[in-house]
Scaffold this motif. Sequence first.
Motif, PDB file in Angstrom:
ATOM      1  N   HIS A 164      -9.113  -9.793   0.537  1.00  0.00           N
ATOM      2  CA  HIS A 164      -9.520  -9.094  -0.200  1.00  0.00           C
ATOM      3  C   HIS A 164     -11.111  -9.632  -0.384  1.00  0.00           C
ATOM      4  CE1 HIS A 164     -10.611  -7.513  -4.587  1.00  0.00           C
ATOM      5  NE2 HIS A 164     -10.489  -8.539  -4.605  1.00  0.00           N
TER       6      HIS A 164
ATOM      7  N   TRP B  96      -7.456  -4.718  -4.470  1.00  0.00           N
ATOM      8  CA  TRP B  96      -7.040  -6.075  -5.126  1.00  0.00           C
ATOM      9  C   TRP B  96      -5.624  -5.479  -5.794  1.00  0.00           C
ATOM     10  CZ3 TRP B  96      -5.939 -10.840  -4.509  1.00  0.00           C
ATOM     11  CH2 TRP B  96      -5.081 -11.454  -5.042  1.00  0.00           C
ATOM     12  N   PRO B  97      -6.048  -4.107  -6.509  1.00  0.00           N
ATOM     13  CA  PRO B  97      -4.492  -3.490  -7.425  1.00  0.00           C
ATOM     14  C   PRO B  97      -3.296  -3.302  -6.657  1.00  0.00           C
ATOM     15  CG  PRO B  97      -6.925  -2.724  -8.047  1.00  0.00           C
ATOM     16  CD  PRO B  97      -7.218  -3.502  -7.127  1.00  0.00           C
TER      17      PRO B  97
ATOM     18  N   GLN C  84      -1.825  -5.936  -5.375  1.00  0.00           N
ATOM     19  CA  GLN C  84      -0.692  -5.730  -6.832  1.00  0.00           C
ATOM     20  C   GLN C  84       0.175  -5.445  -6.394  1.00  0.00           C
ATOM     21  OE1 GLN C  84      -3.822  -5.925  -9.609  1.00  0.00           O
ATOM     22  NE2 GLN C  84      -4.068  -7.843 -10.657  1.00  0.00           N
ATOM     23  N   GLY C  85      -0.090  -3.865  -6.680  1.00  0.00           N
ATOM     24  CA  GLY C  85       1.510  -3.195  -6.675  1.00  0.00           C
ATOM     25  C   GLY C  85       2.251  -3.337  -5.697  1.00  0.00           C
TER      26      GLY C  85
ATOM     27  N   LEU D 139       2.919  -6.725  -4.416  1.00  0.00           N
ATOM     28  CA  LEU D 139       3.134  -7.294  -4.493  1.00  0.00           C
ATOM     29  C   LEU D 139       4.456  -7.080  -5.749  1.00  0.00           C
ATOM     30  CD1 LEU D 139       3.396 -10.632  -4.645  1.00  0.00           C
ATOM     31  CD2 LEU D 139       2.150 -11.405  -6.463  1.00  0.00           C
ATOM     32  N   ILE D 140       4.350  -6.740  -7.259  1.00  0.00           N
ATOM     33  CA  ILE D 140       4.895  -6.008  -7.465  1.00  0.00           C
ATOM     34  C   ILE D 140       6.274  -5.614  -7.164  1.00  0.00           C
ATOM     35  CG2 ILE D 140       5.711  -4.354  -9.444  1.00  0.00           C
ATOM     36  CD1 ILE D 140       2.745  -5.262 -10.416  1.00  0.00           C
TER      37      ILE D 140
ATOM     38  N   TYR E  84       7.909 -17.184  -4.496  1.00  0.00           N
ATOM     39  CA  TYR E  84       7.492 -16.084  -4.947  1.00  0.00           C
ATOM     40  C   TYR E  84       6.235 -16.363  -4.311  1.00  0.00           C
ATOM     41  CZ  TYR E  84       3.089 -14.794  -7.022  1.00  0.00           C
ATOM     42  OH  TYR E  84       2.053 -14.020  -7.844  1.00  0.00           O
TER      43      TYR E  84
ATOM     44  N   TRP F 113       4.538 -12.800  -1.708  1.00  0.00           N
ATOM     45  CA  TRP F 113       3.130 -12.377  -1.754  1.00  0.00           C
ATOM     46  C   TRP F 113       2.263 -12.229  -0.241  1.00  0.00           C
ATOM     47  CZ3 TRP F 113      -0.477 -13.694  -5.472  1.00  0.00           C
ATOM     48  CH2 TRP F 113      -1.899 -14.795  -4.854  1.00  0.00           C
TER      49      TRP F 113
ATOM     50  N   ALA G 289       3.769  -8.469  -0.132  1.00  0.00           N
ATOM     51  CA  ALA G 289       2.687  -8.079  -0.033  1.00  0.00           C
ATOM     52  C   ALA G 289       1.200  -7.610   0.552  1.00  0.00           C
ATOM     53  CB  ALA G 289       2.336  -8.145  -1.326  1.00  0.00           C
TER      54      ALA G 289
END
Length: 142
Positions: free
Chosen positions: A53, A60-61, A64-65, A67-68, A88, A92, A95
């Motif tokens: 990153h 980064w967004p 995050q998406g 990962l979700i 977790y 990671w 993602a």
Amino acid sequence: MTATMTDLHTLPIEARRRVVEQLVCGLPGGRPGELSFEQPWEIRAFALAVAAHKAGEYRWPAFQGALIDSIKEWETQNPGLTDPSWSYYEHWVTALETVLGEAGVIESSTVEERTQEVLATPANRNHHEAHLEPIAIDPARS
């Protein structure tokens, strides 16, 4: 010292260690008595994601998406959330593979080939254990 993902591997090992230390030195600690990272590979995965990153390899967004999405998919396949396979940092890594693949930084076939190579390596090769002492190389074997 700032290094991109493409030139990080060209740095001497000590310089690479300093880059990783800079990435993780400001991390908040976990709850008292808890570890933030349970296995050495988890901190490596964390550091890789942050380094990629910071090197501008992805936004980064997007991570995050991804990962979700990975976590939601696992929850859908494991109702009740009692499955002991939960990790977790496996999400990671998933993602990270997703965003780097979408950015054209890595190819999924390359990741799959390398994964199979690592999994085929015997566990007794000690690649899963942290070694804190210096490594000595016998000059006679060079």
